[in-house]
Design a protein around this motif. Structure first.
Motif, PDB file in Angstrom:
ATOM      1  N   UNK A 123       0.966  -1.274   0.182  1.00 24.84           N
ATOM      2  CA  UNK A 123       0.009  -0.021  -0.201  1.00 24.84           C
ATOM      3  C   UNK A 123       0.828   1.163   0.019  1.00 24.84           C
ATOM      4  N   UNK A 124       1.985   1.066   0.500  1.00 20.17           N
ATOM      5  CA  UNK A 124       2.859   2.367   0.670  1.00 20.17           C
ATOM      6  C   UNK A 124       3.343   2.292  -0.592  1.00 20.17           C
ATOM      7  N   UNK A 125       3.993   1.612  -1.515  1.00 16.76           N
ATOM      8  CA  UNK A 125       4.694   1.733  -2.855  1.00 16.76           C
ATOM      9  C   UNK A 125       3.488   1.961  -3.655  1.00 16.76           C
ATOM     10  N   UNK A 126       2.095   1.611  -3.686  1.00 16.43           N
ATOM     11  CA  UNK A 126       1.061   1.885  -4.477  1.00 16.43           C
ATOM     12  C   UNK A 126       1.005   3.628  -4.468  1.00 16.43           C
TER      13      UNK A 126
ATOM     14  N   UNK B  72      13.868  11.065  -8.979  1.00 14.02           N
ATOM     15  CA  UNK B  72      15.236  10.623  -8.877  1.00 14.02           C
ATOM     16  C   UNK B  72      15.831  11.358  -7.867  1.00 14.02           C
ATOM     17  N   UNK B  73      15.509  12.597  -7.880  1.00 11.40           N
ATOM     18  CA  UNK B  73      16.103  13.356  -6.822  1.00 11.40           C
ATOM     19  C   UNK B  73      15.759  12.849  -5.129  1.00 11.40           C
ATOM     20  N   UNK B  74      14.403  12.478  -5.099  1.00  9.10           N
ATOM     21  CA  UNK B  74      13.796  11.827  -3.934  1.00  9.10           C
ATOM     22  C   UNK B  74      14.567  10.395  -3.623  1.00  9.10           C
ATOM     23  N   UNK B  75      14.941   9.769  -4.668  1.00  7.65           N
ATOM     24  CA  UNK B  75      15.630   8.481  -4.456  1.00  7.65           C
ATOM     25  C   UNK B  75      16.843   8.773  -4.243  1.00  7.65           C
ATOM     26  N   UNK B  76      17.833   9.830  -4.734  1.00  3.54           N
ATOM     27  CA  UNK B  76      19.119  10.085  -4.357  1.00  3.54           C
ATOM     28  C   UNK B  76      19.051  10.533  -2.753  1.00  3.54           C
ATOM     29  N   UNK B  77      17.965  11.377  -2.219  1.00  3.31           N
ATOM     30  CA  UNK B  77      18.201  11.646  -0.891  1.00  3.31           C
ATOM     31  C   UNK B  77      17.763  10.711  -0.103  1.00  3.31           C
ATOM     32  N   UNK B  78      16.892   9.680  -0.386  1.00  2.00           N
ATOM     33  CA  UNK B  78      16.549   8.484   0.427  1.00  2.00           C
ATOM     34  C   UNK B  78      17.777   7.814   0.444  1.00  2.00           C
ATOM     35  N   UNK B  79      18.258   7.259  -0.529  1.00  2.00           N
ATOM     36  CA  UNK B  79      19.718   6.473  -0.482  1.00  2.00           C
ATOM     37  C   UNK B  79      20.713   6.886   0.137  1.00  2.00           C
ATOM     38  N   UNK B  80      20.775   8.424   0.066  1.00  2.00           N
ATOM     39  CA  UNK B  80      22.012   8.981   0.757  1.00  2.00           C
ATOM     40  C   UNK B  80      21.795   8.787   2.127  1.00  2.00           C
ATOM     41  N   UNK B  81      20.538   9.279   2.715  1.00  2.50           N
ATOM     42  CA  UNK B  81      20.178   9.316   4.075  1.00  2.50           C
ATOM     43  C   UNK B  81      20.331   7.707   4.550  1.00  2.50           C
ATOM     44  N   UNK B 122      10.626   4.733   3.919  1.00  3.71           N
ATOM     45  CA  UNK B 122      11.027   5.808   2.850  1.00  3.71           C
ATOM     46  C   UNK B 122      11.823   5.310   1.748  1.00  3.71           C
ATOM     47  N   UNK B 123      12.619   4.298   1.942  1.00  2.00           N
ATOM     48  CA  UNK B 123      13.278   3.677   0.835  1.00  2.00           C
ATOM     49  C   UNK B 123      12.479   2.829   0.091  1.00  2.00           C
ATOM     50  N   UNK B 124      11.414   2.195   0.402  1.00  5.80           N
ATOM     51  CA  UNK B 124      10.330   1.670  -0.463  1.00  5.80           C
ATOM     52  C   UNK B 124       9.607   2.531  -1.315  1.00  5.80           C
ATOM     53  N   UNK B 125       9.131   3.601  -0.829  1.00  4.35           N
ATOM     54  CA  UNK B 125       8.353   4.695  -1.299  1.00  4.35           C
ATOM     55  C   UNK B 125       9.338   5.175  -2.378  1.00  4.35           C
ATOM     56  N   UNK B 126      10.440   5.398  -1.875  1.00  2.34           N
ATOM     57  CA  UNK B 126      11.374   6.225  -3.083  1.00  2.34           C
ATOM     58  C   UNK B 126      11.653   5.495  -4.231  1.00  2.34           C
ATOM     59  N   UNK B 127      11.641   3.858  -4.316  1.00  4.35           N
ATOM     60  CA  UNK B 127      11.856   3.175  -5.201  1.00  4.35           C
ATOM     61  C   UNK B 127      10.812   3.082  -6.057  1.00  4.35           C
ATOM     62  N   UNK B 128       9.378   2.863  -5.364  1.00  2.00           N
ATOM     63  CA  UNK B 128       8.267   2.916  -5.986  1.00  2.00           C
ATOM     64  C   UNK B 128       7.936   4.045  -6.849  1.00  2.00           C
ATOM     65  N   UNK B 129       8.348   5.274  -6.275  1.00  2.00           N
ATOM     66  CA  UNK B 129       8.154   6.573  -7.218  1.00  2.00           C
ATOM     67  C   UNK B 129       9.017   6.681  -8.315  1.00  2.00           C
ATOM     68  N   UNK B 130      10.441   6.428  -8.270  1.00  2.00           N
ATOM     69  CA  UNK B 130      11.308   6.261  -9.099  1.00  2.00           C
ATOM     70  C   UNK B 130      11.002   5.250 -10.379  1.00  2.00           C
ATOM     71  N   UNK B 131      10.534   3.962  -9.712  1.00  2.00           N
ATOM     72  CA  UNK B 131      10.121   2.999 -10.705  1.00  2.00           C
ATOM     73  C   UNK B 131       8.951   3.438 -11.732  1.00  2.00           C
ATOM     74  N   UNK B 132       7.784   4.198 -11.126  1.00  2.00           N
ATOM     75  CA  UNK B 132       6.899   4.847 -11.828  1.00  2.00           C
ATOM     76  C   UNK B 132       7.257   5.615 -12.899  1.00  2.00           C
ATOM     77  N   UNK B 133       8.129   6.621 -12.563  1.00  2.00           N
ATOM     78  CA  UNK B 133       8.645   7.504 -13.496  1.00  2.00           C
ATOM     79  C   UNK B 133       9.684   6.908 -14.597  1.00  2.00           C
TER      80      UNK B 133
END
Lengths: 199, 199
Positions: A123-126, B72-81, B122-133
């Motif tokens: 759900x978070x990923x979606x 991708x900016x979100x993904x970079x920040x999330x993975x940096x953190x 946060x890392x799951x959400x960042x991957x999901x958003x980046x994968x969507x893009x």
């Protein structure tokens, strides 16, 4: 952190009155969250699936619908599955409360924990994927020539926004539930506080 | 599910040899995952930040870079953190292993649990958003006139894909770690298995 009243003294498991009260509160919280997810999950699905808007551009009509955006299809599926899962889990909660039965079955606790974890991350990923698409739809991504579409389909975008907000509360509730089921499972493994353990 | 050898008999905490072995395995798994996240998190950041491709379209040059895509900016920040967080947590693991110290501090266990949960989501959400893009960039979304850009920027897209793959492993590792820290925390609350509890 000693509100549970257990695990305070190594080797001894004291029984306090507030343990029962705490357990009851946990059970009621779980029940409320299960049915909240059921309600808001169905609401999110209905809001997004029934959403459409027709615009006339020059001579032909163009209809915006949720299937145009793959992230919304994923959101609908995730929230549909979460609602169905929560219905089953909610009924289990009701049955165990009515029966006053004790959940000390590790396989069952593992099954609930695993299910809650999977549903929480899905759900978070979606929501993250749908929010990403929604941001592009609202603001556009001019560097990539992806136009904002919400200026044209304002009503459609607003209703999608409401659906995503509903799905966001569903995902937050699933996160809290996954913590509750982790607590329910792992406390079954007891506090092994003897001195030989060097954790 | 009784491989831990604890909580088998109500009120009694038996000490088995395999408990120590299991605890040691858990500690080593945690340490390996912390440094895996550190390494792959840095790799994901480097792959994405250093990625760029210049194309000549008619008379002017167009450069693709990661800041063109907000996900991708979100993904970079999330993975940096996540990498920074894992460095600190990894060092804590090393210190506690060298000292052979016991983690029975509930506030510390709560802090680690909370940090791991937040980082996992946060890392799951960042991957999901980046994968969507990335899916939109690869396949386009013709209904919304969002063009695919990977035909034009093939090398850029491939390197972003490698970065997302690396970030995906980071998020999976964070999910496993969040389960481990939930186990470490909640078993401190012990198995309150007396008959008066009607869970």
């Amino acid at each position: 952190m000693s509100y549970l009243g257990v695990g305070v003294s190594p080797g001894i498991v004291p029984v306090y009155h507030n343990t029962k009260v705490f357990d009851k509160r946990i059970r009621i919280t779980e029940l409320v969250l299960r049915f909240l997810i059921l309600g808001l999950g169905v609401l999110a699905v209905v809001l997004i699936v029934t959403d459409s808007q027709v615009k006339e551009i020059f001579s032909f009509q163009k209809k915006a619908k949720f299937t145009d955006m793959k992230a919304l299809v994923f959101l609908v599926i995730a929230n549909g599955v979460a609602a169905g899962y929560s219905l089953i889990q909610g009924l289990r909660c009701v049955v165990s409360m009515v029966r006053g039965s004790v959940l000390f079955s590790k396989p069952l606790a593992w099954a609930i924990f695993s299910g809650d974890q999977v549903m929480a991350y899905i759900t978070v990923a979606a929501v993250a994927a749908a929010a990403q698409s929604a941001v592009i739809a609202k603001l556009g991504q001019p560097e990539l020539q992806w136009m904002k579409i919400c200026d044209m389909y304002g009503k459609f975008c607003n209703q999608v926004g409401e659906g995503i907000a509903s799905a966001f509360v569903v995902s937050l509730s699933m996160v809290v539930l996954s913590c509750i089921s982790a607590f329910t499972l792992f406390r079954l493994y007891g506090a092994n506080k003897n001195k030989s353990t060097s954790w």
